[in-house]
Enzyme design. Structure first.
Site, PDB file in Angstrom:
ATOM      1  N   PRO A  88      -6.328   4.826   5.027  1.00 52.22           N
ATOM      2  CA  PRO A  88      -6.804   5.966   4.108  1.00 52.22           C
ATOM      3  C   PRO A  88      -6.774   7.134   5.022  1.00 52.22           C
ATOM      4  O   PRO A  88      -6.963   8.173   4.429  1.00 52.22           O
ATOM      5  CB  PRO A  88      -8.099   5.675   3.431  1.00 52.22           C
ATOM      6  N   GLU A 115     -13.789  -3.982   7.251  1.00 57.14           N
ATOM      7  CA  GLU A 115     -14.178  -2.568   7.272  1.00 57.14           C
ATOM      8  C   GLU A 115     -13.371  -1.663   8.167  1.00 57.14           C
ATOM      9  O   GLU A 115     -12.909  -0.526   8.009  1.00 57.14           O
ATOM     10  CB  GLU A 115     -15.590  -2.585   7.578  1.00 57.14           C
ATOM     11  N   ARG A 153      14.733   1.389  -1.163  1.00 53.24           N
ATOM     12  CA  ARG A 153      15.611   1.894  -2.306  1.00 53.24           C
ATOM     13  C   ARG A 153      16.259   3.153  -1.865  1.00 53.24           C
ATOM     14  O   ARG A 153      17.222   3.506  -2.748  1.00 53.24           O
ATOM     15  CB  ARG A 153      14.651   2.065  -3.654  1.00 53.24           C
ATOM     16  N   ASP A 168      16.329  11.159  -8.518  1.00 54.43           N
ATOM     17  CA  ASP A 168      14.956  10.626  -8.788  1.00 54.43           C
ATOM     18  C   ASP A 168      13.882  11.817  -8.848  1.00 54.43           C
ATOM     19  O   ASP A 168      14.128  13.074  -8.470  1.00 54.43           O
ATOM     20  CB  ASP A 168      14.432   9.897  -7.506  1.00 54.43           C
TER      21      ASP A 168
HETATM   22  N1  ADE Z   1      -5.814   0.688   3.394  1.00 53.20           N
HETATM   23  C1  ADE Z   1      -6.851   0.891   2.298  1.00 53.20           C
HETATM   24  N2  ADE Z   1      -6.627   1.746   1.453  1.00 53.20           N
HETATM   25  C2  ADE Z   1      -5.463   2.486   1.973  1.00 53.20           C
HETATM   26  C3  ADE Z   1      -5.038   3.455   1.518  1.00 53.20           C
HETATM   27  N3  ADE Z   1      -5.043   4.426   0.458  1.00 53.20           N
HETATM   28  N4  ADE Z   1      -3.537   3.931   2.050  1.00 53.20           N
HETATM   29  C4  ADE Z   1      -3.199   3.104   3.229  1.00 53.20           C
HETATM   30  N5  ADE Z   1      -4.031   1.866   3.699  1.00 53.20           N
HETATM   31  C5  ADE Z   1      -5.064   1.787   3.142  1.00 53.20           C
END
Ligand code: ADE
Length: 249
Positions: A88, A115, A153, A168
């Protein structure tokens, strides 16, 4: 295109890769998947891939050695292709990044669990970090599948209609127009007459206009980037004029 996926949960990846378009792309020789269980490179008796964090606190951290061993064993030292950490904290994935990645002959994904993972992996092994959005999942496996799907794709021949990826949503910064199939009338909700008219030019125009309206309403940020034709501008000006007229009545 060769995808290497490094994970401690290989079993969650197979079902998605072995269905529908991704499976067909594999059978057609367009993509190859290699799934590597990081646990196989852990050298201790219990094949440990995580450990407690230095400095204390809750949770576990993925260990640095098995990840380096796995990636370097498979991809060489240094790795001969992009190594993307799914996290994230990465740059946020979009269609433009999918298009860029689709040009690569080989991509490796590192799917973290727990974590987090030892910072030295981030600093000294991965070449890119990608997020699929501002929310936190329990691991990087689903995000890796999301990228693989979006990239596969785009490969020539992966979809039936060679033009499909171009039409698309997002391909040209516009959302897709509404789709309908039979029946023409469901519970009194009718399919727009124009789609049943058989007039191809009118249908194309209607679809374009619906894309414009939909994008402007739902995703003004995308709409701003859209390349509008003279006809598009005339249509939008007409809509605006109609609205103003309705408001003044
Ligand atoms: N791992 C945990 N959450 C994630 C996300 N939102 N994007 C990419 N990898 C992740």
């Amino acid at each position: 295109m060769l995808f290497d996926i490094f994970t401690v949960l290989p079993e969650v990846l197979f079902p998605y890769l072995q269905a529908s378009i991704l499976q067909r792309a594999h059978e057609a020789g367009l993509v190859e998947y290699q799934i590597h269980n990081i646990r196989d490179w852990a050298t201790d008796k219990h094949h440990t891939t995580d450990d407690e964090p230095y400095g204390g606190g809750g949770g576990m951290v993925m260990k640095v050695e098995p990840i380096f061993a796995a990636v370097e064993d498979v991809l060489g030292k240094p790795p001969a292709c992009p190594v993307i950490l799914m996290t994230p904290q990465g740059r946020v994935f979009n269609q433009q990044i999918a298009r860029e990645l689709a040009e690569q002959p080989r991509i490796a994904f590192l799917a973290g669990r727990y974590e987090g993972l030892d910072e030295r992996v981030r600093r000294h092994l991965v070449t890119d970090e990608i997020s699929i959005g501002d929310y936190v999942l329990t691991g990087g496996e689903l995000p890796a599948l999301v990228l693989i799907d979006a990239i596969t794709r785009l490969l020539p021949g992966a979809l039936g209609d060679a033009e499909a990826p171009m039409k698309d949503s997002h391909a040209e910064s516009l959302l897709e127009y509404p789709h309908y199939t039979r029946p023409a009338n469901f519970r009194g909700w009718e399919v727009p007459e124009i789609l049943r008219s058989g007039n191809h030019a009118l249908v194309e125009r209607w679809r374009r206009e619906q894309s414009l309206l939909r994008t402007r309403e739902r995703r003004p940020d995308l709409f701003e980037k859209a390349e509008l034709t003279k006809k598009d501008r005339e249509f939008l000006a007409k809509i605006e004029a109609n609205q103003q007229e309705a408001e003044s009545e």
